[in-house]
Design a protein around this motif. Structure first.
Motif, PDB file in Angstrom:
ATOM      1  N   UNK A  69     -48.471   2.670   8.636  1.00  0.00           N
ATOM      2  CA  UNK A  69     -47.825   1.353   8.292  1.00  0.00           C
ATOM      3  C   UNK A  69     -47.388   1.508   6.778  1.00  0.00           C
ATOM      4  N   UNK A  70     -46.220   1.392   6.436  1.00  0.00           N
ATOM      5  CA  UNK A  70     -45.757   1.432   4.960  1.00  0.00           C
ATOM      6  C   UNK A  70     -45.406   0.032   4.234  1.00  0.00           C
ATOM      7  N   UNK A  71     -45.282  -0.908   5.200  1.00  0.00           N
ATOM      8  CA  UNK A  71     -45.357  -2.560   4.428  1.00  0.00           C
ATOM      9  C   UNK A  71     -45.252  -3.300   5.651  1.00  0.00           C
ATOM     10  N   UNK A  72     -46.111  -4.566   5.370  1.00  0.00           N
ATOM     11  CA  UNK A  72     -45.975  -5.440   6.299  1.00  0.00           C
ATOM     12  C   UNK A  72     -45.380  -6.745   5.553  1.00  0.00           C
ATOM     13  N   UNK A  73     -44.567  -7.462   5.965  1.00  0.00           N
ATOM     14  CA  UNK A  73     -44.130  -8.680   5.479  1.00  0.00           C
ATOM     15  C   UNK A  73     -43.441  -9.689   6.474  1.00  0.00           C
ATOM     16  N   UNK A  74     -43.727 -11.044   6.408  1.00  0.00           N
ATOM     17  CA  UNK A  74     -42.860 -11.856   6.932  1.00  0.00           C
ATOM     18  C   UNK A  74     -42.911 -11.746   8.336  1.00  0.00           C
ATOM     19  N   UNK A  75     -43.861 -11.152   9.123  1.00  0.00           N
ATOM     20  CA  UNK A  75     -44.068 -10.948  10.612  1.00  0.00           C
ATOM     21  C   UNK A  75     -43.521  -9.717  10.858  1.00  0.00           C
ATOM     22  N   UNK A  76     -42.951  -8.713  10.095  1.00  0.00           N
ATOM     23  CA  UNK A  76     -42.359  -7.536  10.415  1.00  0.00           C
ATOM     24  C   UNK A  76     -43.030  -6.447   9.496  1.00  0.00           C
ATOM     25  N   UNK A  77     -43.023  -5.144  10.147  1.00  0.00           N
ATOM     26  CA  UNK A  77     -43.544  -4.284   9.480  1.00  0.00           C
ATOM     27  C   UNK A  77     -42.500  -2.854   9.506  1.00  0.00           C
ATOM     28  N   UNK A  78     -42.638  -1.939   8.568  1.00  0.00           N
ATOM     29  CA  UNK A  78     -41.956  -0.685   8.610  1.00  0.00           C
ATOM     30  C   UNK A  78     -43.025   0.428   8.876  1.00  0.00           C
ATOM     31  N   UNK A  79     -42.830   1.120   9.918  1.00  0.00           N
ATOM     32  CA  UNK A  79     -44.015   2.148  10.203  1.00  0.00           C
ATOM     33  C   UNK A  79     -43.244   3.408  10.288  1.00  0.00           C
ATOM     34  N   UNK A  80     -44.227   4.449  10.396  1.00  0.00           N
ATOM     35  CA  UNK A  80     -43.718   5.947  10.884  1.00  0.00           C
ATOM     36  C   UNK A  80     -44.730   6.649  11.493  1.00  0.00           C
ATOM     37  N   UNK A  81     -44.295   7.589  12.197  1.00  0.00           N
ATOM     38  CA  UNK A  81     -45.281   8.235  13.206  1.00  0.00           C
ATOM     39  C   UNK A  81     -46.188   8.945  12.248  1.00  0.00           C
ATOM     40  N   UNK A  82     -47.772   8.941  12.616  1.00  0.00           N
ATOM     41  CA  UNK A  82     -48.589   9.590  11.669  1.00  0.00           C
ATOM     42  C   UNK A  82     -48.668  11.150  12.114  1.00  0.00           C
ATOM     43  N   UNK A  83     -47.994  11.561  13.065  1.00  0.00           N
ATOM     44  CA  UNK A  83     -48.298  13.010  13.473  1.00  0.00           C
ATOM     45  C   UNK A  83     -46.807  13.462  13.856  1.00  0.00           C
ATOM     46  N   UNK A  84     -47.074  14.732  13.717  1.00  0.00           N
ATOM     47  CA  UNK A  84     -45.578  15.561  13.882  1.00  0.00           C
ATOM     48  C   UNK A  84     -45.198  15.605  15.462  1.00  0.00           C
ATOM     49  N   UNK A  85     -44.301  15.642  15.783  1.00  0.00           N
ATOM     50  CA  UNK A  85     -43.656  15.679  17.176  1.00  0.00           C
ATOM     51  C   UNK A  85     -43.985  14.574  17.936  1.00  0.00           C
ATOM     52  N   UNK A  86     -44.065  13.333  17.312  1.00  0.00           N
ATOM     53  CA  UNK A  86     -44.355  12.043  18.019  1.00  0.00           C
ATOM     54  C   UNK A  86     -43.399  11.539  18.907  1.00  0.00           C
ATOM     55  N   UNK A  87     -43.540  11.069  19.947  1.00  0.00           N
ATOM     56  CA  UNK A  87     -42.976  10.456  20.987  1.00  0.00           C
ATOM     57  C   UNK A  87     -42.007   9.139  20.461  1.00  0.00           C
ATOM     58  N   UNK A  88     -42.592   8.735  19.322  1.00  0.00           N
ATOM     59  CA  UNK A  88     -42.129   7.392  18.994  1.00  0.00           C
ATOM     60  C   UNK A  88     -40.548   7.437  18.222  1.00  0.00           C
ATOM     61  N   UNK A  89     -39.674   6.754  18.835  1.00  0.00           N
ATOM     62  CA  UNK A  89     -38.264   6.732  18.205  1.00  0.00           C
ATOM     63  C   UNK A  89     -37.672   5.558  18.195  1.00  0.00           C
ATOM     64  N   UNK A  90     -36.509   5.400  17.376  1.00  0.00           N
ATOM     65  CA  UNK A  90     -35.812   3.905  17.552  1.00  0.00           C
ATOM     66  C   UNK A  90     -35.280   3.703  18.780  1.00  0.00           C
ATOM     67  N   UNK A  91     -35.195   2.645  19.132  1.00  0.00           N
ATOM     68  CA  UNK A  91     -34.703   2.163  20.405  1.00  0.00           C
ATOM     69  C   UNK A  91     -35.599   1.977  21.690  1.00  0.00           C
ATOM     70  N   UNK A  92     -36.942   2.528  21.326  1.00  0.00           N
ATOM     71  CA  UNK A  92     -38.024   2.344  22.440  1.00  0.00           C
ATOM     72  C   UNK A  92     -38.623   1.141  22.407  1.00  0.00           C
ATOM     73  N   UNK A  93     -39.366   0.995  23.453  1.00  0.00           N
ATOM     74  CA  UNK A  93     -39.920  -0.512  23.408  1.00  0.00           C
ATOM     75  C   UNK A  93     -41.397  -0.071  23.258  1.00  0.00           C
ATOM     76  N   UNK A  94     -42.292  -1.105  22.419  1.00  0.00           N
ATOM     77  CA  UNK A  94     -43.717  -1.253  22.121  1.00  0.00           C
ATOM     78  C   UNK A  94     -44.238  -2.580  22.525  1.00  0.00           C
ATOM     79  N   UNK A  95     -45.264  -2.367  22.834  1.00  0.00           N
ATOM     80  CA  UNK A  95     -46.201  -3.688  23.469  1.00  0.00           C
ATOM     81  C   UNK A  95     -46.360  -4.621  22.213  1.00  0.00           C
ATOM     82  N   UNK A  96     -46.314  -5.819  22.492  1.00  0.00           N
ATOM     83  CA  UNK A  96     -46.419  -6.848  21.325  1.00  0.00           C
ATOM     84  C   UNK A  96     -47.419  -8.164  22.076  1.00  0.00           C
TER      85      UNK A  96
END
Length: 401
Positions: A374-401
């Motif tokens: 987690x790079x930053x959390x502010x006003x209910x939003x966060x900027x994140x980046x995968x912690x591992x190489x070859x992660x499946x996480x990409x833009x336009x995917x859905x994440x659970x909230x």
């Protein structure tokens, strides 16, 4: 004839209405369970940005060394405050132990006589009058600086005054033709100067850097060499205006005294203390830095150190721009700015599993927990980046909230 009786007709049983209510409740519960099993609230991973700004009281830590000399009287500085010098350049002259004040006084007196005699011979010379006017003005400026009536640096003003006086003396020697009286003065000056030179010693710069003649007593402790060992107590003492007189910059008061500081003006640090973690100050993050008292120049700082202590955190930012007006600053107020860009998700999408921070990627009926930084959390939003190489996480995917 016997008559055959029919058995009595059965009466229809009526179902209690409460039974239907019960069935309805059961059916609704089953539907709800199925809904929550097969339907998950999700959010789209977007490419986004979040701006960061934080005010910080900071301690300035420089890559500097204190140059000392054997016990000396008033030194003669050969460079100005804040001047950059090369290695082995003469920075100051000092008089070694055993020098005779009387001889130095006699030398100054004969030099004053020489100057007075020279001026009388060419008293109407325009260049001489210009030098005298400049010297008088510079002396007046220096008095106002000392008295607090004018902004400026006393050491710099003193250096400029000495430079003007040296230029005037050289002009007089080049312009005035010596007579018998003046030659006698010159002979006496040469003899006295030779004796003084036997006591005089030039102190050189051990390497290239910017020279300063100001000390606060914390030069050894708060030094770039010790950046990883500076504690909250050190920072708090400076920020709270604690006295530094107990920190000696010389190894032996009787033998040596500090003469000047030599500063690497292209590498210095800001150290700040926080009672709580500042996640944005992760190693390697870069910030724009603005100082409240030095607004004319913005800087760029990189986080190069984080130390977690029992009651808080210490953060160090490295700056590789010219230190400029902060050459003698030890504590000041700054603002750090940064724009964090990357994968943007709602804050509530960030989860913890077995002590690992991540998000849950949802694809159809499949859910996958993905570790993230987690790079930053502010006003209910966060900027994140995968912690591992070859992660499946990409833009336009859905994440659970």
């Amino acid at each position: 004839m016997a008559v055959k009786r029919r058995p009595p007709a059965r009466r229809a049983r009526r179902i209690n209405p409460k039974f239907y209510v019960f069935l309805g409740i059961v059916a609704a519960a089953v539907i709800a369970v199925v809904f929550f099993i097969t339907n998950t609230n999700t959010a789209l991973v977007e490419q986004g940005e979040i701006m960061f700004e934080r005010a910080l009281p900071v301690v300035v830590v420089r890559d500097e060394q204190v140059v000392s000399a054997q016990n000396y009287g008033k030194p003669n500085y050969l460079v100005q405050e804040g001047e950059r010098v090369e290695a082995d350049a003469d920075v100051a002259e000092v008089y070694k132990g055993g020098y005779n004040d009387k001889v130095i006084t006699e030398l100054l007196e004969i030099q004053a006589k020489i100057e007075e005699y020279q001026e009388n011979l060419i008293s109407t010379d325009e260049q001489l009058l210009s030098y005298n006017s400049q010297i008088a003005q510079k002396a007046a400026d220096m008095r106002q600086i000392v008295n607090g009536e004018m902004e400026g640096d006393v050491v710099t003003a003193e250096g400029e005054l000495k430079s003007l006086m040296a230029q005037k003396q050289q002009y007089l020697r080049d312009t005035v033709t010596a007579d018998a009286t003046l030659n006698d003065f010159y002979s006496k000056e040469t003899e006295l100067q030779g004796r003084v030179n036997e006591w005089k010693e030039a102190v050189k710069a051990p390497e290239a850097g910017v020279v300063s003649f100001y000390f606060d007593g914390a030069e050894t402790l708060l030094n770039a060499d010790n950046i990883s060992t500076i504690t909250s107590a050190d920072v708090d003492e400076i920020l709270n205006g604690g006295a530094d007189e107990g920190r000696n910059t010389s190894t032996d008061d009787a033998a040596e005294k500090p003469l000047f500081r030599l500063v690497n003006n292209y590498q210095w640090f800001l150290v700040t203390q926080s009672d709580t973690e500042i996640p944005e100050f992760a190693q390697g993050n870069v910030f724009s830095i603005a100082f409240d008292d030095y607004l004319d120049k913005p800087y760029s700082g990189t986080v190069v150190g984080t130390v977690k202590e029992e009651d808080g955190y210490i953060y160090a930012l490295e700056i590789t721009d010219d230190i400029g007006q902060l050459l003698n600053a030890r504590r000041t107020d700054a603002k750090a700015f940064a724009k964090f860009e990357g994968m943007k998700v709602p804050e509530k999408a960030i989860q913890e599993q077995d002590g690992v921070t991540g998000v849950t990627v949802v694809a159809g009926n499949d859910k996958t927990f993905v570790p993230v930084n987690v790079r930053i959390i502010k006003d209910g939003s966060a900027i994140i980046e995968p912690a591992e190489a070859n992660s499946i996480l990409t833009v336009n995917q859905h994440v659970e909230v």
